[in-house]
Design a protein around this motif. Sequence first.
Motif, short mmCIF file in Angstrom:
data_model
loop_
_atom_site.label_atom_id
_atom_site.label_comp_id
_atom_site.label_asym_id
_atom_site.label_seq_id
_atom_site.Cartn_x
_atom_site.Cartn_y
_atom_site.Cartn_z
N GLN A 1 0.83 -1.20 0.00
CA GLN A 1 0.00 0.00 0.00
C GLN A 1 0.87 1.26 0.00
N VAL B 1 1.32 -11.96 1.01
CA VAL B 1 0.92 -10.55 1.06
C VAL B 1 -0.26 -10.39 2.01
N ARG C 1 -10.21 -5.28 -2.57
CA ARG C 1 -9.74 -6.63 -2.86
C ARG C 1 -9.68 -6.89 -4.37
N THR D 1 4.21 -4.01 -9.25
CA THR D 1 4.20 -5.14 -10.18
C THR D 1 5.61 -5.58 -10.53
N GLU E 1 -2.80 -7.35 3.16
CA GLU E 1 -3.25 -6.00 2.87
C GLU E 1 -4.65 -5.79 3.46
N TYR F 1 -2.88 -13.29 1.27
CA TYR F 1 -2.66 -14.04 0.03
C TYR F 1 -1.35 -14.83 0.12
N GLU G 1 2.04 1.88 -9.11
CA GLU G 1 1.52 0.54 -9.30
C GLU G 1 2.50 -0.29 -10.11
N ASP H 1 -8.67 -4.39 2.68
CA ASP H 1 -9.70 -4.09 1.69
C ASP H 1 -10.32 -2.73 2.03
N PHE I 1 -2.29 -8.97 -8.96
CA PHE I 1 -1.54 -10.22 -8.87
C PHE I 1 -1.70 -11.04 -10.15
N TRP J 1 -6.38 -5.81 -5.83
CA TRP J 1 -5.25 -6.71 -5.57
C TRP J 1 -5.37 -7.99 -6.39
N ASP J 2 -6.57 -8.53 -6.50
CA ASP J 2 -6.76 -9.73 -7.32
C ASP J 2 -6.28 -9.49 -8.75
N GLU K 1 -6.41 -0.07 -1.31
CA GLU K 1 -7.23 -0.45 -2.45
C GLU K 1 -8.19 -1.56 -2.05
#
Length: 358
Positions: free
Chosen positions: A245, A274, A313, A257, A276, A346, A253, A278, A320, A316-317, A311
């Motif tokens: 975050q 990870v 969920r 990545t 984080e 995760y 971002e 939501d 990843f 993040w989905d 951010e």
Amino acid sequence: MNNPAVETDFEHRLVEAIQPIRHLALAHALYTMLDNGVYQTVKAEPGLTSAAIAERHGLDAERFAGLCLYLANEGYFAQRAKGAQEGWHLTEKAKALEPFQPWYTLLVGGYAQTFGQLGEVLKHGAPFATRDGAKVGAGSCGMSMFDALPLADRLLNTLPAQDLTVVDLGCGDAAFLTELVRRRPGLRAVGIEPDEVGSRLAEERVEAEGLSDRVTIHRGRAADAVSVELPTDGTLCFLTAFVLQEMLEQESEAAVTELLRKTMNTYPGAYWLVIEVDQQLDDPRTMSHALGLSYYNPYFLLHVITEQRLEKRAFWDDLFDRAQLDVVDFAHPDASVDSTALELGYLLRRREPAPQHV
């Protein structure tokens, strides 16, 4: 002209209206008592006078006496006869505070100055609010003992226990990391922490707890992970708890990545763990939850005004997935600790290319 109806109701409305001010003062008073050692002294030696406690901690006797009386009025201190003098002891209400000290360390020690900058930071073009990084790290590590650490421990059960090395990026004072090592015999660990004070505290903790043979601390950014010498035997698992975050806002971002891809390309068989949050500040139902209002509401606000970016969920989905990582396992903290399901855990691994059919 006086309005009798207003006059008779005014005091009641005043009391209700200024409760947040009362709680502001109380939060600072309780944090101070927990942070400067007074709480532990009064707990260990009930009956000491305010003068004796002040002398023990190098405090001004008259000012500290006023704090004792203030805390007594709020129900946290009580006087106990000691000969001809009156000594102080903790009430049951005060004793109940002890497990929750990390929340005070984080939100008061780390972020009180942040909330104090709210008026300025809201102005167009204003820089982000500042915070006490060392206190934030220490508070976060302490809080994690109740939610994030058991969550991480549970996800790590998926991996082979033998020759496992966890690389904690943004390890703070290493309380999280050293506790993880204690829970898992044979686990080796590497901590990387950018804050100078935090990294020093981490080194001191590792040495004090006799874990120097299993835990190594480096000062640096999360992006420095691939430049640190890591064990090549066994299994590697990179760990970030509430760190990506910060990278999102402070770098980009793309930087997040790239970190994920670079570490996985350098160590193809490694895993990423990870943790984080939501971001659901815009969801009235979630935020009406008791813990949603008492903790997550101020937590989400401070992230809006500091150099961090929460951010949802789904974000993040998607991130990843674009980083070519597959979710091996996913979990929330134990609902008895946090039933909001806002904390996300995760366990990730590099996606294997699809087999080519000829």
